[in-house]
Design a protein around this motif. Sequence first.
Motif, PDB file in Angstrom:
ATOM      1  N   ARG A 162     -11.643  33.897 -14.432  1.00  0.00           N
ATOM      2  CA  ARG A 162     -12.654  33.937 -13.370  1.00  0.00           C
ATOM      3  C   ARG A 162     -12.331  35.038 -12.369  1.00  0.00           C
ATOM      4  O   ARG A 162     -11.192  35.170 -11.951  1.00  0.00           O
ATOM      5  N   GLY A 163     -13.326  35.780 -11.950  1.00  0.00           N
ATOM      6  CA  GLY A 163     -13.071  36.840 -10.974  1.00  0.00           C
ATOM      7  C   GLY A 163     -12.852  38.192 -11.648  1.00  0.00           C
ATOM      8  O   GLY A 163     -13.069  39.231 -11.037  1.00  0.00           O
ATOM      9  N   MET A 213       2.057  33.378 -18.116  1.00  0.00           N
ATOM     10  CA  MET A 213       2.033  34.497 -17.170  1.00  0.00           C
ATOM     11  C   MET A 213       3.206  34.466 -16.192  1.00  0.00           C
ATOM     12  O   MET A 213       3.544  35.471 -15.592  1.00  0.00           O
ATOM     13  N   SER A 214       3.840  33.306 -16.030  1.00  0.00           N
ATOM     14  CA  SER A 214       5.026  33.247 -15.170  1.00  0.00           C
ATOM     15  C   SER A 214       6.303  33.445 -15.991  1.00  0.00           C
ATOM     16  O   SER A 214       7.398  33.287 -15.477  1.00  0.00           O
ATOM     17  N   MET A 251       2.414  39.789 -14.792  1.00  0.00           N
ATOM     18  CA  MET A 251       1.414  39.523 -15.828  1.00  0.00           C
ATOM     19  C   MET A 251       0.394  38.558 -15.231  1.00  0.00           C
ATOM     20  O   MET A 251       0.737  37.694 -14.440  1.00  0.00           O
ATOM     21  N   ARG A 252      -0.835  38.663 -15.643  1.00  0.00           N
ATOM     22  CA  ARG A 252      -1.843  37.693 -15.197  1.00  0.00           C
ATOM     23  C   ARG A 252      -2.927  37.656 -16.255  1.00  0.00           C
ATOM     24  O   ARG A 252      -3.331  38.714 -16.764  1.00  0.00           O
ATOM     25  N   ASP A 253      -3.379  36.460 -16.604  1.00  0.00           N
ATOM     26  CA  ASP A 253      -4.517  36.417 -17.524  1.00  0.00           C
ATOM     27  C   ASP A 253      -5.779  36.722 -16.738  1.00  0.00           C
ATOM     28  O   ASP A 253      -5.892  36.397 -15.557  1.00  0.00           O
ATOM     29  N   ASP A 304      -1.726  30.354 -18.280  1.00  0.00           N
ATOM     30  CA  ASP A 304      -1.185  30.385 -16.906  1.00  0.00           C
ATOM     31  C   ASP A 304       0.334  30.186 -16.913  1.00  0.00           C
ATOM     32  O   ASP A 304       1.050  30.818 -16.130  1.00  0.00           O
ATOM     33  N   LEU A 305       0.827  29.301 -17.759  1.00  0.00           N
ATOM     34  CA  LEU A 305       2.283  29.104 -17.868  1.00  0.00           C
ATOM     35  C   LEU A 305       2.953  30.368 -18.400  1.00  0.00           C
ATOM     36  O   LEU A 305       3.981  30.819 -17.880  1.00  0.00           O
TER      37      LEU A 305
END
Lengths: 328, 328
Positions: free
Chosen positions: B214-215, B79-80, B209-211, B76-77
Motif C-alpha cells: 500500500r502506498g 524485511m527486518s 529492505m521494504r516490501d 514484513d518479517l
Amino acid sequence: MKITMAHGSGGKATSELIEDIFEKHFHNPVLAKMEDSAVVPGAERIAMTTDSFVVTPVFFPGGDIGRLSVCGTVNDLLMSGAKPRYLTCGFILEEGADTDDLKKIAASMAETAAEAGVCIVAGDTKVVEGKGGIYINTAGVGFVPPDVSLSASSCEEGDMILLSGNLGDHHAAILSKRMNIQNTIQSDCAPLNEMVSTLLESGVKVKAMRDVTRGGLGTVLNEFAGASACCMELEEEAIPVSAQVRGFCEILGLDPLYMGNEGKMTVVVAGQDAKKALECLKKSRYGENAAIIGKVVSGESGTVLLKTPIGGTRIVTVLYGEGLPRIC
Amino acid sequence: MKITMAHGSGGKATSELIEDIFEKHFHNPVLAKMEDSAVVPGAERIAMTTDSFVVTPVFFPGGDIGRLSVCGTVNDLLMSGAKPRYLTCGFILEEGADTDDLKKIAASMAETAAEAGVCIVAGDTKVVEGKGGIYINTAGVGFVPPDVSLSASSCEEGDMILLSGNLGDHHAAILSKRMNIQNTIQSDCAPLNEMVSTLLESGVKVKAMRDVTRGGLGTVLNEFAGASACCMELEEEAIPVSAQVRGFCEILGLDPLYMGNEGKMTVVVAGQDAKKALECLKKSRYGENAAIIGKVVSGESGTVLLKTPIGGTRIVTVLYGEGLPRIC
C-alpha cells in the motif's frame, strides 16, 4: 473527525491517523522505529495467541473494546503459564468511525497494556465500508519459563476445580447496555497477571488454567474433561454469582454457566493444594470472590456434572450456537 | 453453507466451523493441542509484525485473500532480516459469508504457509453483521539471526536502490477485476523468502529492505529518505513495469510509483555491491525482472527525485489519500 476510506490507503492520510492516535498513545522505542517488523529480545520458549474483538457497544460499564483487546490476549498467554511480553494490534475501521472514540480506545489500550506489563510493538490499520464499526485484533507473545507445563489434558481424579470470581458480569453488562436495562452491573474485564504469577510462584501444582470467556464455564470445563478424558463434578451452590447478575439471569432465562466473562479464570489443581490455591486467588487483585467449585471424580470420561442444591445431578454440555453474539 | 451469528458464539457451532475448515487445512501438532496459547521454541531475538487483510474481491487473478494474508506478514518479517517461523490468524466473518469460499481460502493459506516455511500456530474466529465479507488478520513471529541489522535509517550517499520486479501488478489486477476490465494481468502476491535469504547469505551489504505494498514505491522510498535523512534519485526508465500494466495505467491515469504490490521489494545496498545484489534477485524465484533503479545522492535531505527520460527531474512525494481502497 470521521474515518474515511483515504485513512486506509497507506498514504499520507494513513500516516497522519497513525501519528495522531496510535503513536501518541502507544509510543515506545520499538514502535518508534516504524519498520515493517519490530525486532525485540526473545526467549527459549515462547507462547503465541491471537484474538479479534468485535464487541458492541464499544464502550460499556467497566470497560471498552480497547481494554478488552489487551486483556483477552494477555489472559490467553497467562493461561499457558507464559509471562506476557509483546502485543501487536490490527485495527479494522468502518468508514464513519469516530476518531475521538478511537483516541479513547487507544488510551485505554495503553493503560491496560501498562497494567499488564506488555509492550505494543507493531500495528496496522485498514478501513472498510460500513457504519462506523471498530474491530481490533491483538496477537501476543509471552515467554514461557522452563519449568512450566500446563495442559487441558493434565486433569485427573482427585484434582480440585477453582473459579477466580463471580460468573457472568461481562455478559450481563453488555446485554444490559444493549437492551438499555438500568442496573449497576460492570464488566469484569481485567488482566490476570498478578493472580497467575501468585499462583504459579506459590508451589501449588497447577494442572490446567483457562480464562472463562465466550462459551462460558460450561464450555471450558467440557474442553478440560474431553482433553483429559475425565469426569468433573461441580457444586452449583459453590459457584459464585453476584445477587444482581443472578436476578438478571432469572428474569431473562440465562444460565451463568454459559455466560462470557473477561477477567475470570478456572484452574484445576492437585487435590491437596486446593486450599493454598484458593488463598492465592483470594489475595490477588480481581480474586476476592474466588471459590473451590468442584472436583475431578471417577465417572464417565469427558463429562461435566452439576450437583444442584436439592440433591439432583445434571449433565453440563457445551454451549450450542445460542450465545450472545459480539460479546467480545 | 452460510455463516451465521451462531458461528461466532464460542459454543458448538464455533467448534464445528473450526474443525470443518481451519483444523482440516491448518492441521499441525501445535494447533492440535487447542490450548489458549501455542507454546513453541523461541530465539534470542525475534521479529513481530501484524497486518489485516480486507481486499475485495477475495478471489482475484493470481491469488486470493488467504494467500495475501500469509505473504503480507511473511514479507514484513523478511524485511527486518528475520526468518519467518510462526503465524497467528484471526478471521472476522460477516454473516452470510460462504463456507465454501472459506474452505478455498484456508487451503490457499495452508499452501502459501508451506511455501513460506511458516507454521500457523493459533487462530480465532468472530462473526459480525454484514453482507458476507471476509477479513483476515495475521500476526507473525520470525527469528532474527545475530548478525543481521537492517533499518530504514541506514541509507547513505553512494548506496544503490534496487527493485525486485515489475511495479503495479497486484493493484492493476484488483482494479481490473473490480471494474470488470478484460486483460491477463495477475497479482504478484508471493512470499519472498528465497530472494531475501539468497541476498542476505551472499555477503552483499544490505542497508534497508521494504516490501512495496500500500502506498507504493514512492511512499516507501520517502520513508527511507526521511528516516536516513538522505536524498534518493530514481531513473524513471530503469523502473520495471510490464507493457500491459503500463498501458492500463495510461488509460486510467494511474502512476505505477504509487500502485500497491504484494510480492515486490525494494532494497538499498552499498554501492559496490549493487551488481552482485542484482544477480541475487534475478536468480531467485519471483525476481526475474529485478533492476537497479536509482541511488542515494547528495541533495536535499528526505527527498526522492525522479529523472525522466527526456532529462527532467521531478520530486516524488508520498501518496496522499487517493489510493485504491481495500487493495489488501
